[in-house]
Design an enzyme around this catalytic site. Sequence first.
Site, PDB file in Angstrom:
ATOM      1  N   SER A   1     -10.661   0.319   6.520  1.00 23.24           N
ATOM      2  CA  SER A   1      -9.925   0.466   5.512  1.00 23.24           C
ATOM      3  C   SER A   1      -9.042  -0.493   4.514  1.00 23.24           C
ATOM      4  O   SER A   1      -8.498  -0.854   4.212  1.00 23.24           O
ATOM      5  CB  SER A   1      -9.158   1.438   5.796  1.00 23.24           C
TER       6      SER A   1
ATOM      7  N   SER B   1      -9.744   2.419   2.732  1.00 27.02           N
ATOM      8  CA  SER B   1      -9.092   2.520   2.110  1.00 27.02           C
ATOM      9  C   SER B   1      -8.016   2.359   1.429  1.00 27.02           C
ATOM     10  O   SER B   1      -7.507   2.623  -0.148  1.00 27.02           O
ATOM     11  CB  SER B   1      -8.070   3.945   2.828  1.00 27.02           C
TER      12      SER B   1
ATOM     13  N   LYS C   1       0.777  -1.638  -0.175  1.00 26.16           N
ATOM     14  CA  LYS C   1       0.280   0.221  -0.194  1.00 26.16           C
ATOM     15  C   LYS C   1       1.077   1.488   0.173  1.00 26.16           C
ATOM     16  O   LYS C   1       1.457   1.417   0.988  1.00 26.16           O
ATOM     17  CB  LYS C   1      -1.018   0.107   1.390  1.00 26.16           C
TER      18      LYS C   1
END
Lengths: 484, 95, 461
Positions: free
Chosen positions: C177, C153, C78
């Site tokens: 998330s 997210s 990420k």
Amino acid sequence: MSYILKGKTNNWEIVVGLEVHCQIISNAKVFSGSSAKFGGVPNSHVSFIDAAFPGMLPHLNKECLYQSIRTGMGLNSKINLYSRFDRKNYFYGDLPQGYQITQLFYPIVGEGYIDITLEDGTKKRLRVERLHLEQDAGKSIHDRAPHLSFVDLNRSGVGLMEIVGMPDISSPEEAGAYLRKLRSIVRALGTCDGNMDEGSMRCDANVSIRPVGDKNLRNRVEIKNLNSVKFVMQAIELEAHRQLAIYEEGGHVTQETRLFDSIKMETRTMRSKENALDYRYFPDPDLPPVLLTQEEVDEIRRTLPELPEDRKNRFIKEYHLNEYDADILSGDNKTAEYFETVAKGRDTDKAAHWVMGDLFGALNKLGKSIEQSPVSPSNLGKLLDLMAKDVISGKIAKEVFELMLETGKDADIIVEEKGLKQITDTSEIEGMIDTIIAENPETVSEYKAGKTKLLGWFVGQAMKASKGKANPGLLNQLLTKKLG
Amino acid sequence: MIDKTIIHEMANWVRLRLTPEEEESMAKEFSETLKWINDEMITKELEGVKPMPSVIEGTIPSFEDKVTDGNYPETVTSCSEHTVDGFFTVPKMVE
Amino acid sequence: MTDLTKLTLTEALSGLEKKEFTSVELTQSYLDKMKELRRLNAFITETPEIALQMAAESDKRRAEGKAGKLEGIPMAVKDLYCTKGVLTTGASKILSNFVPPYSATTCAHLWKEGAVLLGKTNTDEFAMGSSTITSYYGVTHNPHDETRVPGGSSGGSAAAVAAHLCAAATATETGGSIRQPAAFCKTAGIKPTYGRCSRFGILAYSSSLDHPGVIARTIEDVAKVLEVMAGHDEFDSTSLNMPVPEFSKMLDKNIKGMKIGIPKEYTEMVPEIWDRALAFVKEQGAELVEISLPHTEQAASVYYITTMAEASSNLARYDGVRFGTRVDGKSLDEMYMETRMDGFGAEVRRRLILGTYFLSAKGYFEYFVPAQKMRRLIAEDFDKAFEKVDVLMAPTVPIEPFTIEEAKCGACATKINDTYSMPSALAGIPAACVPSGLQVIAPRYEEGLALKVAQVLEMCK
């Protein structure tokens, strides 16, 4: 002596509280592993943590915490077993995180006090509200380019202790005494070097005035940028008079932050942005609370260096000094160490006398600190030994001391080289006396006729003849005998 | 009630700017949110509860006082295009 | 040769071990797939050269008998995780030029055990969002229906795993998330105990709530990655100082006699598999117990206040001075303002502004402190529940993935979205989720238990 400002209608007293920032002596910074050393190549004592790079987190240097605790102990303060770090949020060019890590809600050190003694012997206890541990900001330089400021983060993250005093100070003199005492405490403990001119100790003063007898506090003004004890005292005096003038004219003192200008000798208002800030304090989620055990605190206390106050009391007891002398000789580590080396096993009265008189006078003249003294403490001790053993007289000793200052040589070597040894040989002194008696028959008869005061004149003549080296006691004794 | 003056001030605190219209609508939206929070969360039940700003409640770990980091000024300044002689530069800060 | 990207991480490890293929071959397959499905926009940065070099080194290590626990496994990271020498943006314009000179501790752990970096995945800007639409680099598409969002997210990571663009991906969760995008993209994942994975080197959103974790195709894969990523880090003072169990060895599929709590507040909206799943765990010998988490409703307020407040402080460091983009101004404040107006997207700006209110002298005592009190009550709800049951089982999200259009007009509030994940995030306790949209929440430090029960749920079709 109370300090009173006389106005047209009222007598006014001043109310002062000092906030002192002390840079902690440690190898590494408080929340990172980079060097806490002063100076250096720009941005060299900087890690990604100090420069607040993305994803970087602080971690606590235990020594900075312990130094704060030691200082708290020196201030007779309560050490809090629970404390915590908070963020103080504001934007500035030399504040990389956009916040300063400090302790607002739960400081490591709680209430304490500093005892001061004023010149006239008055004693006063000045309370300390708290001491908290925080990080220093970087430094910005404004004079290297016309439209740019230069930022060096070497100082960013160095450990700081902020010591917040209660508004107990009521004269510039007390403020000076508070600061000097605080400085001697941190120096004795080795927690801060206390150099105000280098900025390792920085002071802000909160000043207000009120009519004598009035219990309410009026608006206070915070004065920043005070980098010597003298400036602190001057700024308080100036600010008090400025406020007096306003009140006397029926005006109102604004609560604000002002800067002291030591050249123009005035305080002036800072741009008001600084005054309207909400720092948005909240607990730093990156740092868990500091939980101490009583045992840990006791252990720190057990290994605490001797405090100036304790040392002073010990000097009075051990060396039989009066309070004034003990205060001066115990105030800082180097002086105390020097004195103790000289005094150990010797006449302590004489040792104190020589250190405070001849030595301090000479160092003052040379503009040197006690660490830079050309005369080492052991050497001064030797000089005292020579006097004690009647090898030289007190008068000659002063001469030898001057030579020691100039050459740095040992006392006994100087005495040997210059042939300054005291004459203790009875026949030699008798010979000198005989010559003087023979050359001054009239004076001798005057003496014999009862003018005994003339003995002093004979002593002087004989001393002169011996170039000051005759043992004064022996000389006196022989003269009295010869003159019958 | 949150008015646009407060929103304006808050934006300024974090060095951000809004148009007057945005301030207006944000003030309205935020006031509603705060009302919802007041209704939902602020209850008598909270009296005497110890705040929990983090689930980590043990003592802080700590480091020995050793210099183990830093001493790479070129790297520290390498991510900025605004450096001179090893310093970061910013528009003149007025004292 | 079969398509190597079809293999789970566990299968790929076994293939590499048996020398059926090399890491370079495996990595190349993934790189090809990434190229083919670039339209999903799962990655902000692809690192093919680094990947192939790491894979070649991995093959060498394996040949020398020095294979690590994830030796040769191609992974996505990420873009909130700093990767030394590789662009790390947090999906924000303000870091669009930032190449960190260091790696996150968790990444260092992965590389040490032989994992290979394929690239950096898309996310909501600074993780602020639940659709991956606030990214400066554009929206990521859900591989199962490209008109829909992947969640967020960690939407880039979930999409990349679901589309087989990587064997596993790192992710972060603040309120949902990891679990919500995992559910939207039908993958497995875990949000471990707070402090289990170091936050050092990961861009901070809300420090007291940021949980690094994993998204992968199966629970076993998740367990294998987590046990490598996790571990004490002295540079994160909130990191757990305790040994990391070998989670992958705790998956014995045996839940006989176990008490599984069903929080009644979490059953308003359930996925289609729900009833079958309840029956299935009972068949496996577990006992179902209805329990209550009375402060579930309040979690949204606590989350809202805490994350925005912490973010407003955490993101102050993006000031254009030492890294990132800068827009010049005549004064220092003007430079800050222009830089931040230009560098941050609208949602980030909104949260930073509102967050300052909760830290103001007034807002702090009126809202921030009460929120932290409520946080304790929420955490205590779980403590009480775990006195009665071993783990909790619940739907991961109460909704189906929304369309990109819906997400853009803000029709889907975080409030509903993360209802079933915010309380356990606030309590800092572990939760594992499976592709069918179910999650298992366990007591603090009990990731092994969460994963074990989750693996049983994974078997229910």
